[in-house]
Design a protein around this motif. Structure first.
Motif, PDB file in Angstrom:
ATOM      1  N   LEU A  72       0.831  -1.211   0.000  1.00 16.74           N
ATOM      2  CA  LEU A  72       0.000   0.000   0.000  1.00 16.74           C
ATOM      3  C   LEU A  72       0.867   1.264   0.000  1.00 16.74           C
ATOM      4  O   LEU A  72       0.531   2.249  -0.665  1.00 16.74           O
ATOM      5  CB  LEU A  72      -0.918  -0.005   1.228  1.00 16.74           C
ATOM      6  N   ALA A  73       1.976   1.229   0.747  1.00 13.14           N
ATOM      7  CA  ALA A  73       2.857   2.399   0.773  1.00 13.14           C
ATOM      8  C   ALA A  73       3.472   2.638  -0.600  1.00 13.14           C
ATOM      9  O   ALA A  73       3.688   3.794  -1.002  1.00 13.14           O
ATOM     10  CB  ALA A  73       3.955   2.192   1.817  1.00 13.14           C
ATOM     11  N   ARG A  74       3.759   1.576  -1.306  1.00 15.89           N
ATOM     12  CA  ARG A  74       4.325   1.726  -2.654  1.00 15.89           C
ATOM     13  C   ARG A  74       3.299   2.309  -3.615  1.00 15.89           C
ATOM     14  O   ARG A  74       3.587   3.222  -4.389  1.00 15.89           O
ATOM     15  CB  ARG A  74       4.804   0.364  -3.168  1.00 15.89           C
ATOM     16  N   VAL A  75       2.060   1.786  -3.554  1.00 19.30           N
ATOM     17  CA  VAL A  75       1.016   2.214  -4.494  1.00 19.30           C
ATOM     18  C   VAL A  75       0.466   3.596  -4.150  1.00 19.30           C
ATOM     19  O   VAL A  75       0.303   4.451  -5.035  1.00 19.30           O
ATOM     20  CB  VAL A  75      -0.131   1.185  -4.517  1.00 19.30           C
ATOM     21  N   LEU A  76       0.177   3.825  -2.854  1.00 19.37           N
ATOM     22  CA  LEU A  76      -0.511   5.052  -2.461  1.00 19.37           C
ATOM     23  C   LEU A  76       0.417   6.197  -2.056  1.00 19.37           C
ATOM     24  O   LEU A  76       0.034   7.361  -2.135  1.00 19.37           O
ATOM     25  CB  LEU A  76      -1.473   4.752  -1.304  1.00 19.37           C
ATOM     26  N   LEU A  77       1.632   5.856  -1.617  1.00 20.99           N
ATOM     27  CA  LEU A  77       2.555   6.902  -1.168  1.00 20.99           C
ATOM     28  C   LEU A  77       3.796   7.021  -2.039  1.00 20.99           C
ATOM     29  O   LEU A  77       4.583   7.950  -1.879  1.00 20.99           O
ATOM     30  CB  LEU A  77       2.994   6.640   0.285  1.00 20.99           C
ATOM     31  N   GLY A  78       3.979   6.076  -2.941  1.00 23.68           N
ATOM     32  CA  GLY A  78       5.148   6.113  -3.810  1.00 23.68           C
ATOM     33  C   GLY A  78       6.441   5.768  -3.101  1.00 23.68           C
ATOM     34  O   GLY A  78       7.529   6.160  -3.546  1.00 23.68           O
ATOM     35  N   GLU A  79       6.360   5.000  -1.999  1.00 26.25           N
ATOM     36  CA  GLU A  79       7.560   4.590  -1.269  1.00 26.25           C
ATOM     37  C   GLU A  79       8.072   3.269  -1.843  1.00 26.25           C
ATOM     38  O   GLU A  79       7.360   2.268  -1.831  1.00 26.25           O
ATOM     39  CB  GLU A  79       7.256   4.426   0.226  1.00 26.25           C
ATOM     40  N   HIS A  80       9.300   3.290  -2.331  1.00 28.97           N
ATOM     41  CA  HIS A  80       9.863   2.106  -2.972  1.00 28.97           C
ATOM     42  C   HIS A  80      11.012   1.549  -2.154  1.00 28.97           C
ATOM     43  O   HIS A  80      11.843   2.298  -1.634  1.00 28.97           O
ATOM     44  CB  HIS A  80      10.363   2.453  -4.382  1.00 28.97           C
ATOM     45  N   LEU A  81      11.062   0.229  -2.054  1.00 30.19           N
ATOM     46  CA  LEU A  81      12.169  -0.445  -1.391  1.00 30.19           C
ATOM     47  C   LEU A  81      13.005  -1.174  -2.438  1.00 30.19           C
ATOM     48  O   LEU A  81      12.481  -1.661  -3.436  1.00 30.19           O
ATOM     49  CB  LEU A  81      11.644  -1.465  -0.366  1.00 30.19           C
ATOM     50  N   SER A  82      14.314  -1.230  -2.208  1.00 32.69           N
ATOM     51  CA  SER A  82      15.206  -1.914  -3.139  1.00 32.69           C
ATOM     52  C   SER A  82      15.040  -3.429  -3.015  1.00 32.69           C
ATOM     53  O   SER A  82      14.433  -3.933  -2.058  1.00 32.69           O
ATOM     54  CB  SER A  82      16.656  -1.531  -2.843  1.00 32.69           C
ATOM     55  N   ALA A  83      15.592  -4.153  -3.970  1.00 34.65           N
ATOM     56  CA  ALA A  83      15.497  -5.614  -3.942  1.00 34.65           C
ATOM     57  C   ALA A  83      16.094  -6.204  -2.662  1.00 34.65           C
ATOM     58  O   ALA A  83      15.481  -7.085  -2.042  1.00 34.65           O
ATOM     59  CB  ALA A  83      16.178  -6.203  -5.183  1.00 34.65           C
ATOM     60  N   PRO A  84      17.289  -5.745  -2.224  1.00 30.19           N
ATOM     61  CA  PRO A  84      17.827  -6.287  -0.966  1.00 30.19           C
ATOM     62  C   PRO A  84      16.924  -5.992   0.234  1.00 30.19           C
ATOM     63  O   PRO A  84      16.828  -6.810   1.156  1.00 30.19           O
ATOM     64  CB  PRO A  84      19.178  -5.564  -0.826  1.00 30.19           C
ATOM     65  N   GLN A  85      16.267  -4.846   0.219  1.00 27.43           N
ATOM     66  CA  GLN A  85      15.377  -4.501   1.332  1.00 27.43           C
ATOM     67  C   GLN A  85      14.133  -5.386   1.341  1.00 27.43           C
ATOM     68  O   GLN A  85      13.663  -5.814   2.401  1.00 27.43           O
ATOM     69  CB  GLN A  85      14.984  -3.025   1.245  1.00 27.43           C
ATOM     70  N   VAL A  86      13.593  -5.665   0.165  1.00 27.41           N
ATOM     71  CA  VAL A  86      12.433  -6.552   0.073  1.00 27.41           C
ATOM     72  C   VAL A  86      12.823  -7.958   0.538  1.00 27.41           C
ATOM     73  O   VAL A  86      12.090  -8.605   1.304  1.00 27.41           O
ATOM     74  CB  VAL A  86      11.900  -6.603  -1.375  1.00 27.41           C
TER      75      VAL A  86
END
Length: 365
Positions: free
Chosen positions: A288-302
């Motif tokens: 939801l943070a990615r879709v609604l707030l535009g917060e992206h995590l890197s592959a290592p973080q995921v």
């Protein structure tokens, strides 16, 4: 957060009728709905903070709004004030006020998903308390869970690059996890040694919200709140959303409905199933943070986040195998009631069921 309730008693409805067929499907649906509702709390709160409200003011609005709604529940369980005053005070101070204040302050500085993942260190921290403070042995799987959670967190914050996020934000998120641990410990010491009937989780939650509202009123000083912000709009990844709509979601959906569905679900699901569902809260919050707030995590973080959740689940299951030790539920901040003794954290959390509920996030948040 922990508080033993009737969910584990002889008359609980966790028998075959509750775990098979339609009953199991309905319980799973309730648990998933609760995870989604809790997971959306930080996503709805962050735009209000960015719009000009202080994190503590958002927490105060959430807790006070929910407390007003649950007053009838508190009246129904008024005997709890006399029977379990320490438990109620601990839930109000730590699980409600402490977890939520730390969590909302954290998401004002770091991504919502990262703050919630840090909170998922709580089960591992509980086991650390059992091993190093109480000096009790823990199982090998418990140690594995702790190592996984710590290693996954290192990936989430990208320690190899000197921490990818604001250090204070990470400390605040860790503070939310520690508040959960403090409540777990308090609940363990104030459990049912006297043989009293376990308190109803809804009653504990209701008085936790009422007590938390009183504490936060002193800390947040709502008379300084900028009420004009609630009359305007808040930005969500470029879109404008009425601030009151976001507040309504936080109070009614991410708190009241999330707790209600969580408590109903925890009495009907096994600890294993509930533990897996609980981990979805962090996934929901991150998506939801990615879709609604535009917060992206890197592959290592995921990848690190997945390891943190795995470690939290392993540690939570291992805690149940430690005789006479503290159960290690999932976060309350965002989330919800997850272990044999859990109550969702109001934070996000988290929220993530009071002592005595079966599994089912809270802390959390």
């Amino acid at each position: 957060m922990p508080v033993r309730t009737s969910g584990d008693g002889p008359g609980s409805r966790k028998g075959s009728n509750g775990r098979t067929g339609r009953g199991h499907g309905a319980a799973l649906g309730l648990a998933l709905g609760s995870a989604v509702a809790f997971g959306g709390s930080g996503v709805a709160a962050k735009p209000l903070i960015v719009a000009g409200l202080e994190p503590l003011h958002v927490v105060w609005l959430r807790v006070v709004g929910a407390a007003v709604v649950v007053i009838p529940v508190a009246v129904r369980h008024r005997a709890l004030v006399r029977r379990r005053p320490v438990l109620l005070a601990g839930f109000a101070l730590l699980a409600v006020a402490g977890v939520q204040a730390c969590y909302f302050a954290a998401i004002s500085r770091i991504p919502v998903g990262v703050a919630l993942l840090v909170e998922y260190l709580a089960p591992a921290l509980v086991l650390g308390w059992v091993r190093f403070v109480q000096r009790r042995p823990v199982t090998r799987s418990a140690a594995v869970g702790i190592v996984l959670a710590a290693g996954g967190l290192a990936c989430v914050v990208e320690v190899w690059s000197g921490l990818a996020f604001d250090a204070l934000g990470l400390v605040l998120a860790l503070g939310a996890a520690c508040c959960q641990v403090g409540y777990f410990v308090l609940s363990d010491h104030g459990g049912d040694a006297d043989g009293e009937e376990a308190p109803d989780p809804l009653g504990v939650i209701a008085y936790g919200l009422l007590g938390g509202a009183l504490v936060l009123t002193v800390l947040a000083r709502p008379w300084e709140l900028d009420w004009s912000v609630l009359g305007g709009d808040a930005a969500m990844n470029g879109a404008r959303v009425p601030a009151l709509l976001l507040l309504g979601w936080i109070v009614l959906i991410a708190t009241v409905l999330a707790y209600a569905t969580g408590v109903l679900a925890v009495r009907r699901l096994s600890p294993q199933v509930a533990g897996v569902v609980a981990c979805l809260e962090a996934v929901v919050a991150t998506v939801l943070a990615r879709v609604l707030l535009g917060e992206h995590l890197s592959a290592p973080q995921v990848a690190g986040g997945a390891v943190v959740l795995t470690g939290a689940y392993v540690a939570q299951r291992a805690a149940r195998a430690v005789p006479a030790s503290i159960s290690a539920p999932a976060p309350v901040a965002a989330g919800g009631p997850q272990g044999p003794v859990v109550v969702r954290d109001v934070a996000g959390t988290p929220p993530h069921a009071p002592a005595g509920t079966h599994p089912g996030e809270p802390p959390r948040e």
